[in-house]
Design a protein around this motif. Structure first.
Motif, PDB file in Angstrom:
ATOM      1  N   THR A  98       6.921  -6.665 -26.237  1.00  0.00           N
ATOM      2  CA  THR A  98       5.919  -7.347 -25.512  1.00  0.00           C
ATOM      3  C   THR A  98       5.858  -6.686 -23.960  1.00  0.00           C
ATOM      4  N   ILE A  99       4.722  -6.906 -23.151  1.00  0.00           N
ATOM      5  CA  ILE A  99       4.671  -6.556 -21.838  1.00  0.00           C
ATOM      6  C   ILE A  99       4.660  -7.516 -20.988  1.00  0.00           C
ATOM      7  N   MET A 100       4.610  -8.822 -21.729  1.00  0.00           N
ATOM      8  CA  MET A 100       4.768 -10.245 -20.939  1.00  0.00           C
ATOM      9  C   MET A 100       6.209 -10.323 -20.167  1.00  0.00           C
ATOM     10  N   PRO A 101       6.328 -10.681 -18.900  1.00  0.00           N
ATOM     11  CA  PRO A 101       7.515 -10.700 -18.346  1.00  0.00           C
ATOM     12  C   PRO A 101       8.187 -12.077 -19.006  1.00  0.00           C
ATOM     13  N   SER A 102       9.631 -11.873 -19.110  1.00  0.00           N
ATOM     14  CA  SER A 102      10.620 -13.057 -19.391  1.00  0.00           C
ATOM     15  C   SER A 102      10.990 -13.736 -18.276  1.00  0.00           C
ATOM     16  N   TYR A 103      10.056 -14.893 -18.090  1.00  0.00           N
ATOM     17  CA  TYR A 103      10.122 -15.646 -16.823  1.00  0.00           C
ATOM     18  C   TYR A 103      11.253 -16.722 -16.813  1.00  0.00           C
ATOM     19  N   TYR A 104      12.021 -16.791 -17.866  1.00  0.00           N
ATOM     20  CA  TYR A 104      13.290 -17.388 -17.471  1.00  0.00           C
ATOM     21  C   TYR A 104      14.310 -17.107 -18.565  1.00  0.00           C
ATOM     22  N   SER A 105      14.488 -15.739 -18.590  1.00  0.00           N
ATOM     23  CA  SER A 105      15.568 -15.356 -19.315  1.00  0.00           C
ATOM     24  C   SER A 105      16.498 -14.215 -18.236  1.00  0.00           C
ATOM     25  N   LEU A 106      17.749 -14.232 -18.563  1.00  0.00           N
ATOM     26  CA  LEU A 106      18.442 -13.243 -17.709  1.00  0.00           C
ATOM     27  C   LEU A 106      19.169 -12.266 -18.589  1.00  0.00           C
ATOM     28  N   THR A 107      18.950 -12.457 -19.960  1.00  0.00           N
ATOM     29  CA  THR A 107      19.661 -11.453 -20.837  1.00  0.00           C
ATOM     30  C   THR A 107      18.744 -10.427 -21.281  1.00  0.00           C
ATOM     31  N   GLY A 108      19.205  -9.104 -21.486  1.00  0.00           N
ATOM     32  CA  GLY A 108      18.647  -8.080 -22.073  1.00  0.00           C
ATOM     33  C   GLY A 108      17.639  -7.549 -21.185  1.00  0.00           C
ATOM     34  N   LEU A 109      17.655  -7.675 -19.811  1.00  0.00           N
ATOM     35  CA  LEU A 109      16.736  -7.297 -19.033  1.00  0.00           C
ATOM     36  C   LEU A 109      16.888  -5.791 -18.456  1.00  0.00           C
ATOM     37  N   THR A 110      16.016  -4.907 -18.134  1.00  0.00           N
ATOM     38  CA  THR A 110      16.240  -3.738 -17.207  1.00  0.00           C
ATOM     39  C   THR A 110      15.561  -3.431 -16.248  1.00  0.00           C
TER      40      THR A 110
END
Length: 144
Positions: A98-110
């Motif tokens: 998905t291109i939707m931002p993860s607004y409440y996640s801190l894991t697996g982000l680049t």
């Protein structure tokens, strides 16, 4: 459907734990309902939620709405608050691409901007505000 899963977020990172059931997060992240007026302000704020960058919706006063993602008009009819909550928290649980931002996640982000490192884009209360607002966007009676 996704199996029952417990998010790996930890409260000390500024993110409360939540449980994913199927395609939803049934419980409020704060234990309370959000405020739809504050949620609308987040959705239409081009510096905060950035929702209108990709989504269009019933916001006639807002120019240059996006068309890359589903229109938000009627989203409260098509999705439950629990389904909306998961999509806001971390849509990658449903679609890893998905291109939707993860607004409440801190894991697996680049490629996270320095000011956002170690904290979610939206707080738990803000997520609940947006969920409360989106749930009000209903299709008119007689329309699917």
């Amino acid at each position: 459907m996704l199996a029952l899963a417990l998010a790996t977020a930890r409260a000390e990172e500024g993110v409360v734990s939540f449980t994913i059931v199927g395609d939803a997060i049934p419980a409020s992240l704060t234990g309370a309902s959000g405020d739809p007026n504050r949620g609308r302000a987040i959705v239409t704020d081009r510096t905060r939620g950035l929702c209108l960058l990709c989504h269009g919706g019933p916001f006639p006063e807002e120019r240059f709405q996006g068309n890359l993602a589903p229109d938000l008009a009627g989203i409260g009819t098509r999705r439950s608050p629990a389904q909306l909550r998961l999509r806001l928290v971390d849509g990658r649980a449903l679609n890893p691409d998905t291109i939707m931002p993860s607004y409440y996640s801190l894991t697996g982000l680049t490629r996270v901007g320095r000011v956002w490192q170690g904290r979610p884009i939206l707080s738990a209360a803000e997520i609940e505000d947006v969920v409360a607002f989106l749930a009000t966007l209903r299709e008119p009676e007689g329309r699917p």
